[in-house]
Design an enzyme around this catalytic site. Sequence first.
Site, PDB file in Angstrom:
ATOM      1  N   ASP A   1      -7.549  23.563 -41.220  1.00 42.52           N
ATOM      2  CA  ASP A   1      -7.375  23.231 -39.797  1.00 42.52           C
ATOM      3  C   ASP A   1      -8.450  22.283 -39.266  1.00 42.52           C
ATOM      4  O   ASP A   1      -8.225  21.551 -38.310  1.00 42.52           O
ATOM      5  CB  ASP A   1      -7.264  24.497 -38.920  1.00 42.52           C
ATOM      6  CG  ASP A   1      -8.482  25.387 -38.997  1.00 42.52           C
ATOM      7  OD1 ASP A   1      -9.403  25.103 -39.790  1.00 42.52           O
ATOM      8  OD2 ASP A   1      -8.517  26.400 -38.260  1.00 42.52           O
ATOM      9  N   ASN A   2      -9.635  22.326 -39.874  1.00 46.50           N
ATOM     10  CA  ASN A   2     -10.700  21.373 -39.526  1.00 46.50           C
ATOM     11  C   ASN A   2     -11.784  21.487 -40.579  1.00 46.50           C
ATOM     12  O   ASN A   2     -11.747  22.394 -41.421  1.00 46.50           O
ATOM     13  CB  ASN A   2     -11.270  21.628 -38.124  1.00 46.50           C
ATOM     14  CG  ASN A   2     -11.657  23.062 -37.867  1.00 46.50           C
ATOM     15  OD1 ASN A   2     -10.978  23.791 -37.129  1.00 46.50           O
ATOM     16  ND2 ASN A   2     -12.726  23.516 -38.493  1.00 46.50           N
TER      17      ASN A   2
ATOM     18  N   ASP B   1      -9.091  27.994 -43.061  1.00 48.54           N
ATOM     19  CA  ASP B   1      -9.788  27.990 -41.764  1.00 48.54           C
ATOM     20  C   ASP B   1     -11.199  27.418 -41.938  1.00 48.54           C
ATOM     21  O   ASP B   1     -12.063  28.072 -42.519  1.00 48.54           O
ATOM     22  CB  ASP B   1      -9.852  29.436 -41.242  1.00 48.54           C
ATOM     23  CG  ASP B   1     -10.178  29.483 -39.766  1.00 48.54           C
ATOM     24  OD1 ASP B   1     -10.629  28.458 -39.217  1.00 48.54           O
ATOM     25  OD2 ASP B   1      -9.995  30.548 -39.161  1.00 48.54           O
ATOM     26  N   ASP B   2     -11.419  26.195 -41.478  1.00 46.34           N
ATOM     27  CA  ASP B   2     -12.754  25.552 -41.515  1.00 46.34           C
ATOM     28  C   ASP B   2     -13.152  25.014 -42.895  1.00 46.34           C
ATOM     29  O   ASP B   2     -14.346  24.868 -43.180  1.00 46.34           O
ATOM     30  CB  ASP B   2     -13.892  26.517 -41.091  1.00 46.34           C
ATOM     31  CG  ASP B   2     -13.909  26.841 -39.620  1.00 46.34           C
ATOM     32  OD1 ASP B   2     -13.086  26.291 -38.871  1.00 46.34           O
ATOM     33  OD2 ASP B   2     -14.763  27.654 -39.220  1.00 46.34           O
TER      34      ASP B   2
ATOM     35  N   CYS C   1     -10.425  24.977 -34.251  1.00 48.26           N
ATOM     36  CA  CYS C   1      -9.250  25.718 -34.736  1.00 48.26           C
ATOM     37  C   CYS C   1      -7.992  25.580 -33.875  1.00 48.26           C
ATOM     38  O   CYS C   1      -6.980  25.062 -34.329  1.00 48.26           O
ATOM     39  CB  CYS C   1      -9.548  27.205 -34.825  1.00 48.26           C
ATOM     40  SG  CYS C   1     -10.950  27.613 -35.841  1.00 48.26           S
TER      41      CYS C   1
END
Length: 502
Positions: A295-296, A30-31, A66
Amino acid sequence: MLNYLFLIFYVGTVLCNATQRPNFVVILTDDQDSFMDGMTPMKNVNRLIGNEGVTFTNSYVTSPICCPSRASFLTGMYVHNHLTQNNSLAGGCYGQLWRQKEHRIFANLLKNAGYETFYAGKYMNQYGVKAAGGPELVPPGWSEWHGLVGNSVYYDFTMSNNGVPSHLTEQYLTDVIRDLSVSYIENQTESAPFLMVLAPPAPHQPFTPAPRHRDVYKNHTVVRYPNFNVVKMDKHWLLRMPPAPLPDTMLPELDRVFRMRWESLLAVDEMVADIIGALEETSKLDNTYIIFTSDNGYHIGQFAQVYDKRQPYESDIKVPLLIRGPGITRNSTNHQAVLNIDLAPTILKLADVKQSHMDGLPIDFERENDVVEERYMLIEYYGEGRDGSVDSKCPWKYDSNNLAECYPEYACKCQDSRNNTFICLRHIAEHINYKYCEFIDSEGCKELYDLRNDPYELTNKSMEEFQAIIAWYSHYLKKMIKCVGAANCNNPLDEFRVLRLM
Ligand SMILES: *[C@@H]1O[C@H](CO)[C@@H](O)[C@H](O)[C@H]1NC(C)=O
Ligand SMILES: *[C@@H]1O[C@H](CO)[C@@H](O)[C@H](O)[C@H]1NC(C)=O
Ligand SMILES: *[C@@H]1O[C@H](CO)[C@@H](O)[C@H](O)[C@H]1NC(C)=O
Ligand SMILES: *[C@@H]1O[C@H](CO)[C@@H](O)[C@H](O)[C@H]1NC(C)=O
Ligand SMILES: *[C@@H]1O[C@H](CO)[C@@H](O)[C@H](O)[C@H]1NC(C)=O
Ligand SMILES: *[C@@H]1O[C@H](CO)[C@@H](O)[C@H](O)[C@H]1NC(C)=O
Ligand SMILES: *[C@@H]1O[C@H](CO)[C@@H](O)[C@H](O)[C@H]1NC(C)=O
């Protein structure tokens, strides 16, 4: 007797075919950025996936946020086709519109084709909230479900275990996901292939490392590449908003966030080693594809911003991607342009399962040593304005419904605004590396970067000199934001070809 022989032969054939189909394990962080050296803490991932497989150097996401990005990963579709625009229910983040069409996610296609499917960790940010069906609802496509309710946290969370909510206060979420995953692998019999998607919270805010990893990077400071805390007047409004540059008093906070992100990733790195160990012990490793990605991306301090994602720059849209598995060349590097919407069609192709609605392309693992094939990729982002996230101590309260994430701790520099809405083309080929963005704001802002000569995106290229390129990209963008399906989205100007396919 003959019947028995037939039965044995029949079961044998079915089992044999079934075991030949590969397993998949996807780890979705996540991130996690790639621009700020976000893979540095991942020693196990680099050794056990990178050295044993392929590392991609041009891997991007369709949206630097997200929920829209996760929706793209799950469906293989661009944002304008899956329609999840932001992290709220109204924006399609596990809202009704999404749930009505959720059956199209790639996991469901695999499940219908006989796969066992396992999910553990953060799903879409609003999963499990009351207005989205609550934690009793198990999304279609998952035969074993351990979905986190709500957004990433490290402690004190609710997890839906196959529709039964359980609240854990003391356990560290990444370790919970690790234990469930190892147990699931050990439980798998040889009869059906499986898909596992593991979505740990790290390194998302609040960046909490496991106690055993606290202070490991105590002496590290945020990477200061040439675009760190630099003010550029040729960039869009939000970046020029005061204070620019960030005051020196903010810098220790940026260092802290950078360190803690790395520390929070160490538990993910351990989890990957434990999962690969469990696959090896149960003799499943050789027939399993392992995919590691995020996700990013993320930024800390670039162009005088604080810390967040939601921007079109490389820090936010470029992500790590490493894959190992049967037939993939060990310790190789792949420079082809790939997108998160390619993962679903890639997995389905490897599993020999048909689909026809996806915008992404299956990754061609054979191409790794070829010249970089030309590709135009679309990035879509809808800027947010959120009344509740503009602190009354900041001077922007009068306009708070058009701004978001403005806090005194951030020196009142806002992280988002409604007019931070943009579409970009990321154009990559053997000797081409461009980014062109159009913003929906009152200035009709446009930005163009030649990343081959300007990897830090310091110079928005002059419109006069590049007029022809801009006109071409602008035309191309107009087609891309309406594209549907892999053939059209990867060649939207080839009208003849599109007509033929219809
Ligand atoms: C297994 O493979 C055999 C031979 O290729 C084929 O005839 C049979 O249909 C397959 N069975 C399944 C369940 O896919
Ligand atoms: C999210 O998207 C929806 C639909 O476009 C919109 O109504 C809502 O205002 C957006 N949320 C925020 C916080 O901007
Ligand atoms: C694995 O099997 C054991 C014994 O049946 C069970 O207690 C455990 O919950 C299973 N693990 C998972 C992740 O389903
Ligand atoms: C951090 O720096 C201090 C002072 O230079 C040193 O004593 C300490 O060992 C370093 N800690 C780590 C974890 O590297
Ligand atoms: C980018 O550069 C061109 C040429 O200088 C200019 O027209 C355009 O407005 C710039 N974009 C921004 C946001 O300033
Ligand atoms: C992987 O490749 C690099 C060079 O690209 C080499 O230095 C390294 O030794 C290789 N590692 C393994 C485990 O083969
Ligand atoms: C963007 O929105 C903010 C907040 O409403 C406003 O103050 C600013 O003038 C806008 N800028 C542009 C270029 O649209």
